[in-house]
Scaffold this motif. Structure first.
Motif, mmCIF file in Angstrom:
data_model
loop_
_atom_site.group_PDB
_atom_site.id
_atom_site.type_symbol
_atom_site.label_atom_id
_atom_site.label_comp_id
_atom_site.label_asym_id
_atom_site.label_seq_id
_atom_site.Cartn_x
_atom_site.Cartn_y
_atom_site.Cartn_z
ATOM 1 N N ARG A 9 0.837 -1.204 0.000
ATOM 2 C CA ARG A 9 0.000 0.000 0.000
ATOM 3 C C ARG A 9 0.882 1.268 0.000
ATOM 4 O O ARG A 9 0.576 2.237 -0.684
ATOM 5 C CB ARG A 9 -0.911 0.004 1.227
ATOM 6 C CG ARG A 9 -1.909 -1.160 1.270
ATOM 7 C CD ARG A 9 -2.842 -1.132 0.076
ATOM 8 N NE ARG A 9 -3.795 -2.224 0.103
ATOM 9 C CZ ARG A 9 -3.740 -3.290 -0.707
ATOM 10 N NH1 ARG A 9 -2.772 -3.405 -1.604
ATOM 11 N NH2 ARG A 9 -4.669 -4.218 -0.650
ATOM 12 N N LEU A 10 1.971 1.223 0.763
ATOM 13 C CA LEU A 10 2.896 2.352 0.798
ATOM 14 C C LEU A 10 3.511 2.591 -0.568
ATOM 15 O O LEU A 10 3.580 3.718 -1.052
ATOM 16 C CB LEU A 10 4.025 2.068 1.795
ATOM 17 C CG LEU A 10 3.988 2.747 3.154
ATOM 18 C CD1 LEU A 10 5.123 2.242 4.016
ATOM 19 C CD2 LEU A 10 4.055 4.264 3.044
ATOM 20 N N ASP A 11 3.932 1.501 -1.195
ATOM 21 C CA ASP A 11 4.560 1.580 -2.512
ATOM 22 C C ASP A 11 3.602 2.092 -3.566
ATOM 23 O O ASP A 11 3.959 2.931 -4.384
ATOM 24 C CB ASP A 11 5.064 0.194 -2.937
ATOM 25 C CG ASP A 11 6.542 0.037 -2.659
ATOM 26 O OD1 ASP A 11 7.156 1.001 -2.169
ATOM 27 O OD2 ASP A 11 7.075 -1.044 -2.938
ATOM 28 N N ALA A 64 2.443 5.494 7.062
ATOM 29 C CA ALA A 64 1.662 4.268 7.268
ATOM 30 C C ALA A 64 1.580 3.957 8.746
ATOM 31 O O ALA A 64 2.583 4.024 9.462
ATOM 32 C CB ALA A 64 2.312 3.102 6.521
ATOM 33 N N LEU A 65 0.386 3.635 9.197
ATOM 34 C CA LEU A 65 0.175 3.308 10.605
ATOM 35 C C LEU A 65 -0.085 1.819 10.735
ATOM 36 O O LEU A 65 -0.969 1.278 10.070
ATOM 37 C CB LEU A 65 -1.040 4.070 11.148
ATOM 38 C CG LEU A 65 -0.959 5.592 11.106
ATOM 39 C CD1 LEU A 65 -2.319 6.193 11.469
ATOM 40 C CD2 LEU A 65 0.123 6.094 12.056
ATOM 41 N N TRP A 66 0.710 1.161 11.580
ATOM 42 C CA TRP A 66 0.452 -0.247 11.881
ATOM 43 C C TRP A 66 -0.205 -0.255 13.257
ATOM 44 O O TRP A 66 0.461 -0.074 14.274
ATOM 45 C CB TRP A 66 1.752 -1.055 11.868
ATOM 46 C CG TRP A 66 1.527 -2.537 11.812
ATOM 47 C CD1 TRP A 66 0.327 -3.176 11.641
ATOM 48 C CD2 TRP A 66 2.515 -3.569 11.902
ATOM 49 N NE1 TRP A 66 0.516 -4.542 11.622
ATOM 50 C CE2 TRP A 66 1.841 -4.800 11.785
ATOM 51 C CE3 TRP A 66 3.901 -3.568 12.065
ATOM 52 C CZ2 TRP A 66 2.508 -6.023 11.833
ATOM 53 C CZ3 TRP A 66 4.557 -4.786 12.115
ATOM 54 C CH2 TRP A 66 3.873 -5.995 11.993
ATOM 55 N N LYS A 79 -6.774 10.979 3.547
ATOM 56 C CA LYS A 79 -6.380 10.284 2.332
ATOM 57 C C LYS A 79 -4.842 10.248 2.237
ATOM 58 O O LYS A 79 -4.166 11.166 2.670
ATOM 59 C CB LYS A 79 -6.942 11.035 1.108
ATOM 60 C CG LYS A 79 -7.393 10.131 -0.014
ATOM 61 C CD LYS A 79 -8.057 10.911 -1.132
ATOM 62 C CE LYS A 79 -7.816 10.236 -2.477
ATOM 63 N NZ LYS A 79 -6.533 10.605 -3.121
ATOM 64 N N GLY A 80 -4.324 9.175 1.698
ATOM 65 C CA GLY A 80 -2.877 9.106 1.517
ATOM 66 C C GLY A 80 -2.155 8.466 2.689
ATOM 67 O O GLY A 80 -0.960 8.217 2.618
ATOM 68 N N ILE A 81 -2.865 8.202 3.770
ATOM 69 C CA ILE A 81 -2.246 7.514 4.912
ATOM 70 C C ILE A 81 -2.698 6.049 4.887
ATOM 71 O O ILE A 81 -3.891 5.759 4.819
ATOM 72 C CB ILE A 81 -2.655 8.162 6.253
ATOM 73 C CG1 ILE A 81 -2.255 9.641 6.300
ATOM 74 C CG2 ILE A 81 -2.050 7.383 7.429
ATOM 75 C CD1 ILE A 81 -0.762 9.903 6.262
ATOM 76 N N VAL A 82 -1.729 5.160 4.921
ATOM 77 C CA VAL A 82 -2.026 3.734 4.923
ATOM 78 C C VAL A 82 -2.294 3.282 6.367
ATOM 79 O O VAL A 82 -1.526 3.641 7.266
ATOM 80 C CB VAL A 82 -0.831 2.930 4.348
ATOM 81 C CG1 VAL A 82 -1.071 1.435 4.449
ATOM 82 C CG2 VAL A 82 -0.557 3.353 2.908
ATOM 83 N N ILE A 83 -3.359 2.549 6.570
ATOM 84 C CA ILE A 83 -3.619 2.007 7.912
ATOM 85 C C ILE A 83 -3.713 0.488 7.834
ATOM 86 O O ILE A 83 -4.472 -0.052 7.040
ATOM 87 C CB ILE A 83 -4.928 2.548 8.512
ATOM 88 C CG1 ILE A 83 -4.853 4.072 8.655
ATOM 89 C CG2 ILE A 83 -5.200 1.909 9.885
ATOM 90 C CD1 ILE A 83 -6.075 4.691 9.299
#
Lengths: 219, 219
Positions: free
Chosen positions: A210-212, B178-180, B191-195
């Motif tokens: 998803r980051l990529d 990105a948030l784990w 938008k644009g932040i991966v969770i």
């Protein structure tokens, strides 16, 4: 007295079972903050889950919301905890006390969710015989003996991939009924054995992708 | 040279991304055992995944199987590792160095899958200033400063539920992409932040339910 005492053991769809802990986390937070009532619309807004879905999920519980008031927070929290089995004690043994296995024993959060790790097992002779956070670690050779005495139903598989199936077979032979598999190996087991796969590393794969692809969009 | 250099960053369906690490675990085991070739039928039998599904999943990779021989094990392993990003280094910070956070720092398995935890943050003054497995732990107040200097893109959320959103907001403000999320709280982000949500405790709910309904069947 509950309306339907068998409700507790109904086989629920997995998506519902995964959402219920979200509701629990949310209402626990509300209770801590002194909030007494909550509506499904409010939960819906907060958790981005459809309100009708929430009502449907909660219909499995012995609880009813009141018109215009909603659910009683403390009662909803209690019902969710009971229903999810987080208040019961589930004894578990863990095989593989390497990095991940030791990490799981260190995580006291598990016991707050009803998981009681009673013993660990490893093939490493330097680990067997020691104690980790008061959990005794034995040699894997003692698994069968130990399990026939203790009442553990859950076996946590935290060994390297190439030992996962062998360890699972040993656990099942020792009377374990549910395997919590932390390896990316697909363990096979006969009917009547519950297998729960939790491969945290495969979540990394999803996150990296998803980051990529996010970056790709921006380029 | 690869046929399609952009393949790497394609947005893949989550079920595919979760299955690829299973294939990787299996072929790594084959390689360790000195096996040189493997067919999708063989993988299918071993992992209980439909052979056509496997072929489809692997079609995202720059690899082709040969008729009657199948895939070259070493090449397939390499391609899967590259594709999944497990060979790259992804810097991460972790907020919340309590039981679960410390456990994650202890798990050296994460680094084998490309996750490099560069720093931890906590509000507890007894933890801030210490080091855990060579990972420095700072006060949460230093998060913004630290993140603007380090190149961490991933933020691991391992705090209590009622702090999850606040910590997520801080991380995003500090440039985390990105948030784990290890809490059962549904974090919201722009938008644009991966969770990526990894609530291991909700897996317990599924396992308890399956165990209970199993027993119900037997009664």
């Amino acid at each position: 007295m509950s309306e339907n005492p068998n409700k507790m053991r109904a086989f629920l769809p997995e998506p519902t079972l995964r959402r219920l802990p979200w509701y629990l986390a949310y209402v626990s937070m509300l209770r801590t903050n002194g909030i007494e009532h909550v509506s499904s619309t409010q939960i819906s807004k907060e958790l981005s889950v459809d309100a009708s879905q929430i009502a449907k999920d909660l219909s499995f519980l012995n609880i009813k919301g009141k018109t215009r008031i909603g659910y009683e927070v403390a009662q909803l929290e209690r019902e969710l905890q009971d229903f999810l089995g987080f208040k019961e004690v589930h004894n578990a043994v863990i095989v593989g006390v390497g990095s991940l296995g030791a990490a799981l024993i260190h995580d006291s959060g598990l016991s707050r969710y009803g998981l009681n790790i009673v013993a660990g097992f490893d093939i490493n002779p330097n680990i067997a015989g020691t104690t980790l956070r008061e959990v005794p670690i034995f040699n894997i050779a003692d698994l069968n003996d130990y399990c026939s005495r203790c009442k553990a139903e859950i076996g946590i598989v935290a060994v390297p991939v190439d030992q996962a199936q062998e360890v699972a077979d040993l656990m099942i032979a020792a009377g374990i009924k549910a395997l919590w598999n932390f390896t990316p190996f697909r363990i096979r087991a006969g009917k009547g054995i519950v297998i729960q796969n939790t491969s945290i590393y495969s979540h990394l794969a999803v996150m990296y992708n998803r980051l990529d692809s996010q970056k790709n969009d921006e380029e």
